[in-house]
Motif scaffolding. Structure first.
Motif, mmCIF file in Angstrom:
data_model
loop_
_atom_site.group_PDB
_atom_site.id
_atom_site.type_symbol
_atom_site.label_atom_id
_atom_site.label_comp_id
_atom_site.label_asym_id
_atom_site.label_seq_id
_atom_site.Cartn_x
_atom_site.Cartn_y
_atom_site.Cartn_z
ATOM 1 N N SER A 240 9.511 22.892 14.927
ATOM 2 C CA SER A 240 8.547 22.254 14.199
ATOM 3 C C SER A 240 9.511 21.506 12.956
ATOM 4 O O SER A 240 10.423 21.890 12.784
ATOM 5 C CB SER A 240 7.762 23.082 13.389
ATOM 6 O OG SER A 240 8.120 24.390 12.399
ATOM 7 N N GLY A 241 8.949 20.553 12.588
ATOM 8 C CA GLY A 241 9.641 19.912 11.419
ATOM 9 C C GLY A 241 9.680 20.721 10.078
ATOM 10 O O GLY A 241 10.858 20.687 9.551
ATOM 11 N N THR A 242 8.800 21.775 9.986
ATOM 12 C CA THR A 242 9.028 22.618 8.815
ATOM 13 C C THR A 242 10.294 23.441 9.181
ATOM 14 O O THR A 242 11.079 23.763 8.147
ATOM 15 C CB THR A 242 7.819 23.501 8.802
ATOM 16 O OG1 THR A 242 6.696 22.448 8.375
ATOM 17 C CG2 THR A 242 7.922 24.240 7.580
ATOM 18 N N ALA A 243 10.418 23.885 10.265
ATOM 19 C CA ALA A 243 11.575 25.040 10.780
ATOM 20 C C ALA A 243 12.821 23.963 10.429
ATOM 21 O O ALA A 243 13.826 24.554 9.845
ATOM 22 C CB ALA A 243 11.299 25.349 11.926
ATOM 23 N N ILE A 244 12.937 22.793 10.777
ATOM 24 C CA ILE A 244 13.954 22.175 10.776
ATOM 25 C C ILE A 244 14.285 21.871 9.275
ATOM 26 O O ILE A 244 15.802 22.036 8.805
ATOM 27 C CB ILE A 244 14.039 20.699 11.479
ATOM 28 C CG1 ILE A 244 13.645 20.861 12.914
ATOM 29 C CG2 ILE A 244 14.910 19.636 11.169
ATOM 30 C CD1 ILE A 244 13.454 19.719 13.812
ATOM 31 N N THR A 245 13.280 21.776 8.581
ATOM 32 C CA THR A 245 13.938 21.343 6.985
ATOM 33 C C THR A 245 14.243 22.855 6.470
ATOM 34 O O THR A 245 15.207 22.619 5.678
ATOM 35 C CB THR A 245 12.418 21.170 6.351
ATOM 36 O OG1 THR A 245 11.659 19.727 6.636
ATOM 37 C CG2 THR A 245 12.350 20.986 4.741
ATOM 38 N N LEU B 174 -5.122 19.487 2.223
ATOM 39 C CA LEU B 174 -5.000 19.319 0.690
ATOM 40 C C LEU B 174 -3.816 18.869 -0.041
ATOM 41 O O LEU B 174 -4.025 17.730 -0.831
ATOM 42 C CB LEU B 174 -5.599 20.593 0.278
ATOM 43 C CG LEU B 174 -5.537 20.713 -1.510
ATOM 44 C CD1 LEU B 174 -6.598 19.819 -1.928
ATOM 45 C CD2 LEU B 174 -5.931 22.234 -1.941
ATOM 46 N N GLY B 175 -2.479 19.391 0.515
ATOM 47 C CA GLY B 175 -1.538 18.809 -0.091
ATOM 48 C C GLY B 175 -1.162 17.372 0.115
ATOM 49 O O GLY B 175 -0.768 16.730 -0.596
ATOM 50 N N ALA B 176 -1.557 16.898 1.528
ATOM 51 C CA ALA B 176 -1.508 15.418 1.705
ATOM 52 C C ALA B 176 -2.354 14.776 0.653
ATOM 53 O O ALA B 176 -1.706 13.461 0.320
ATOM 54 C CB ALA B 176 -1.594 15.108 3.169
ATOM 55 N N ILE B 177 -3.569 15.105 0.433
ATOM 56 C CA ILE B 177 -4.358 14.168 -0.399
ATOM 57 C C ILE B 177 -3.964 14.353 -1.869
ATOM 58 O O ILE B 177 -3.752 13.389 -2.472
ATOM 59 C CB ILE B 177 -5.899 14.758 -0.412
ATOM 60 C CG1 ILE B 177 -6.194 14.492 1.192
ATOM 61 C CG2 ILE B 177 -6.793 14.246 -1.378
ATOM 62 C CD1 ILE B 177 -7.807 15.336 1.428
ATOM 63 N N SER C 140 7.706 17.199 5.731
ATOM 64 C CA SER C 140 7.471 17.671 7.326
ATOM 65 C C SER C 140 6.208 18.795 6.886
ATOM 66 O O SER C 140 5.703 18.933 7.991
ATOM 67 C CB SER C 140 8.800 18.554 7.378
ATOM 68 O OG SER C 140 9.284 19.483 6.523
ATOM 69 N N ASN C 141 5.975 18.979 5.847
ATOM 70 C CA ASN C 141 4.882 19.950 5.769
ATOM 71 C C ASN C 141 4.237 19.712 4.210
ATOM 72 O O ASN C 141 4.840 19.671 3.150
ATOM 73 C CB ASN C 141 5.210 21.375 5.804
ATOM 74 C CG ASN C 141 4.136 21.996 6.047
ATOM 75 O OD1 ASN C 141 3.020 22.308 5.055
ATOM 76 N ND2 ASN C 141 4.136 23.302 7.032
ATOM 77 N N PHE C 142 3.027 19.229 4.123
ATOM 78 C CA PHE C 142 2.597 18.923 2.761
ATOM 79 C C PHE C 142 1.701 20.239 2.148
ATOM 80 O O PHE C 142 1.299 20.228 0.945
ATOM 81 C CB PHE C 142 1.408 17.953 2.843
ATOM 82 C CG PHE C 142 2.302 16.655 3.003
ATOM 83 C CD1 PHE C 142 2.743 16.036 1.999
ATOM 84 C CD2 PHE C 142 2.419 16.104 3.998
ATOM 85 C CE1 PHE C 142 3.258 14.544 1.848
ATOM 86 C CE2 PHE C 142 2.916 14.656 4.126
ATOM 87 C CZ PHE C 142 3.351 14.107 2.768
ATOM 88 N N VAL D 293 0.861 -1.273 -0.017
ATOM 89 C CA VAL D 293 0.008 0.119 0.114
ATOM 90 C C VAL D 293 0.768 1.312 -0.073
ATOM 91 O O VAL D 293 1.707 1.292 0.926
ATOM 92 C CB VAL D 293 -0.903 0.029 1.418
ATOM 93 C CG1 VAL D 293 -1.873 1.251 1.335
ATOM 94 C CG2 VAL D 293 -1.877 -1.296 1.191
ATOM 95 N N PRO D 294 0.645 2.204 -0.903
ATOM 96 C CA PRO D 294 1.412 3.337 -1.074
ATOM 97 C C PRO D 294 1.189 4.161 0.372
ATOM 98 O O PRO D 294 -0.084 4.336 0.658
ATOM 99 C CB PRO D 294 1.093 3.961 -2.176
ATOM 100 C CG PRO D 294 0.305 3.199 -3.126
ATOM 101 C CD PRO D 294 -0.090 1.998 -2.162
ATOM 102 N N VAL D 295 2.094 4.826 0.815
ATOM 103 C CA VAL D 295 2.098 5.722 2.047
ATOM 104 C C VAL D 295 2.579 6.998 1.986
ATOM 105 O O VAL D 295 3.613 7.058 1.783
ATOM 106 C CB VAL D 295 2.316 4.987 3.266
ATOM 107 C CG1 VAL D 295 3.975 4.524 3.167
ATOM 108 C CG2 VAL D 295 2.238 5.375 4.763
ATOM 109 N N VAL D 296 1.840 7.905 2.589
ATOM 110 C CA VAL D 296 2.382 9.373 2.572
ATOM 111 C C VAL D 296 2.344 9.810 3.893
ATOM 112 O O VAL D 296 1.227 9.484 4.843
ATOM 113 C CB VAL D 296 1.252 10.179 1.921
ATOM 114 C CG1 VAL D 296 1.484 11.744 2.165
ATOM 115 C CG2 VAL D 296 1.056 10.094 0.147
ATOM 116 N N SER D 297 3.446 10.376 4.746
ATOM 117 C CA SER D 297 3.562 10.470 5.944
ATOM 118 C C SER D 297 3.971 11.872 6.365
ATOM 119 O O SER D 297 4.915 12.466 5.682
ATOM 120 C CB SER D 297 4.519 9.468 6.541
ATOM 121 O OG SER D 297 5.009 9.829 7.918
ATOM 122 N N GLY D 298 3.276 12.465 7.244
ATOM 123 C CA GLY D 298 3.481 13.861 7.452
ATOM 124 C C GLY D 298 3.662 13.896 8.995
ATOM 125 O O GLY D 298 3.880 14.968 9.735
#
Length: 233
Positions: A139-144, A208-211, A96-98, A65-70
């Motif tokens: 946040s994960g976004t800040a680390i990225t 929306l980005g994750a979908i 880290s951010n979709f 099963v394909p998986v998208v992880s945030g």
């Protein structure tokens, strides 16, 4: 598309709402890392907790099963997950951010870091602001964002919360009620400041980005990023 939501908190519920609006069927919505049958899903979206994320992702690979992880906070196992994805001929996207806007912001941050790399007069600092319920800091976004600057800029080798050290990017993390997420990167000299900022107005942009990522990933094989989904960079 039959979607499994692995993690059914506020983000999971927002993803559910938008997925249904886009014509998808939610066949699993769970916070239980063990008690679900993933095999009937076309794709899984994981917004769980750090303790469950790696287990969820590996379970998806084992069942094709394909998986998208945030989910953030589990990334010490990211290399293992990506290696197993390839071994199992699976499909995987971690971000880290979709948010579509944030991923454009990531690319602008990369280009700005390249441009500023040789300008020693400017010092970079970052700030991120989120709702009080957010567990990780920064946040994960800040680390990225910070890791991208480190990769592209000659003068920085690490990041640090708040404190300013030589060759280190200082990050200020604030937690305030009802803030969806604001990230600011500022380059300051004695004469001026250049600021790059993204402000989220709601969780819907992340959902929306994750979908969109899940729609893109269905029927593919391999390890991808949001750059692949958006064809940028």
């Amino acid at each position: 598309m039959k979607v499994a939501l692995l993690g059914y908190g506020k983000m999971g519920k927002t993803i559910e709402k938008i997925a249904i609006e886009r014509g998808h069927e939610i066949i699993i919505k769970t916070n239980d890392e063990a008690g679900y049958d993933i095999s009937k899903a076309d794709v899984a979206i994981d917004f769980s907790v750090p303790e469950a994320a790696f287990f969820n992702i590996i379970k998806c690979f084992k069942h094709g099963v394909p998986v998208v992880s945030g989910t953030t906070g589990w990334l010490e196992n990211r290399e293992k997950a990506e290696a197993l994805c390839k071994e199992e001929n699976g499909a995987f996207i971690y971000a880290s951010n979709f948010s579509l806007g944030v991923n454009i912001f990531f690319e602008l941050n990369k280009q700005l870091a390249k441009m500023m790399s040789k300008l020693d007069a400017y010092k970079v600092a970052m700030e991120e602001v989120h709702h009080a319920q957010k567990l990780d800091s920064p946040s994960g976004t800040a680390i990225t964002l910070a890791e991208t600057i480190i990769a592209e800029h000659d003068n920085y080798t690490d990041w640090n919360l708040v404190s300013e050290k030589e060759n280190t990017i200082p990050i200020t993390a604030k937690r305030i009620d009802d803030v969806s997420g604001t990230h600011t990167v500022a380059y300051t000299s004695k004469t001026d400041t250049i600021t790059l900022e993204h402000e989220a107005h709601s969780r819907e942009g992340f959902a929306l980005g994750a979908i969109i990522a899940a729609e893109w990933l269905k029927d593919k094989k391999g390890v991808f990023t949001m750059k692949d989904v958006l064809n940028i960079g």
